[in-house]
Design an enzyme around this catalytic site. Sequence first.
Site, PDB file in Angstrom:
ATOM      1  N   ASP A  16     -18.169 -50.168 -16.052  1.00  0.00           N
ATOM      2  CA  ASP A  16     -19.240 -51.176 -15.990  1.00  0.00           C
ATOM      3  C   ASP A  16     -19.416 -51.995 -17.282  1.00  0.00           C
ATOM      4  OD1 ASP A  16     -19.725 -50.200 -13.465  1.00  0.00           O
ATOM      5  OD2 ASP A  16     -21.318 -48.848 -14.113  1.00  0.00           O
ATOM      6  N   ARG A  37     -22.675 -51.802 -11.214  1.00  0.00           N
ATOM      7  CA  ARG A  37     -24.027 -51.240 -11.100  1.00  0.00           C
ATOM      8  C   ARG A  37     -25.067 -52.324 -11.369  1.00  0.00           C
ATOM      9  NH1 ARG A  37     -25.221 -45.778 -10.697  1.00  0.00           N
ATOM     10  NH2 ARG A  37     -23.220 -45.173 -11.514  1.00  0.00           N
TER      11      ARG A  37
END
Length: 329
Positions: free
Chosen positions: A133, A177
């Site tokens: 991420d 995310r």
Amino acid sequence: MTKDIKRVAVFTSGGDAPGMNAAIRAIVRNAFNNDLHIYGIMRGYEGMIDGNFKRLETTDVSNIIHRGGTILKTARSQRFMTPEGRKQAYENLVDNDIDGLIAIGGNGTFTGASKFMEEYPDMPIIGLPGTIDNDLYGTDFTIGFDTAVNTAVQAVDKIRDTADSHNRLFFVEVMGRHSGFIAIHTAIAGGAGGVLIPEEEFSLEDVVKLLKRGAKRSKLFSIVIVAEGNQMGTVYDIARKVEEQIDIYDDIKVTVIGHLQRGGSPSSFDRVLASVLGFSAVEALMSGKSGMMAGLRNNNVHYTPFSDAISKNKALNKDLLRMAHILAQ
Ligand code: F6P
């Protein structure tokens, strides 16, 4: 007084990321170089609680630098969130004479490590940022991000062929995310016609306007990258709503790249990053550092306290964002 470090344990935790194996390799090799005994804890905090420790030899990390996933396996541990779980983990570390830990993972991993250190301050921990991420404050890049972006870009290149052939609009969802790093890099490298990220507010009207602007310039197909954490909704909702508003393309399709982004052989960038940080983590522990994440800032290894790494916001580069929108036109 600096604790004398003789036995170090390493574990991977949270979502796996390409390059974790390269980091484990660097840690094991530098531990050997410093005459340390090194242990692998299987399945992250779960293995710490279950006492699943494995002595690692330098040959155990041969032939893994190019492999995705993690040879130590990983897990998201609910039990470590409880004081009882952490106590059991601490007792197992003491039973195995472990003097220091190296944790490879993301936000959840360092949140757990912080809590653990509050309760058991005599167990030093150094963290390595291992997540696709790229959402950790204190490092320009996390291990796995570059590979994940490359995977997403390869997918977008392929989608481009079919989108062009059929005059179709594609919404392509990428992971990340709550952050848009993967999306913005994929959009730039993939030459996308738009990018929707959590860090920016946008409405259905904005998306429609963007696509109509492209159509005015005779764009017959388009690809819009959608970060999974965007504020407007699922990629399917977005596609459906857009479909009700425009009649530009022959069809509108959705592709969710999903967990493909988590696997595969790490890029050379991720292998080097993981090697540098893994190597440094061993030296950091030996020099008495603890409660910190080793990251890369402006091409130098930089240590950030876990509390900052997990709570401070890592902002997207505003210039990059502005550029991405202009180039998408
Ligand atoms: O943190 C890495 C990540 O792949 C995110 O991008 C994604 O939201 C999440 O993990 C998916 O988690 P899981 O593999 O547990 O479904």
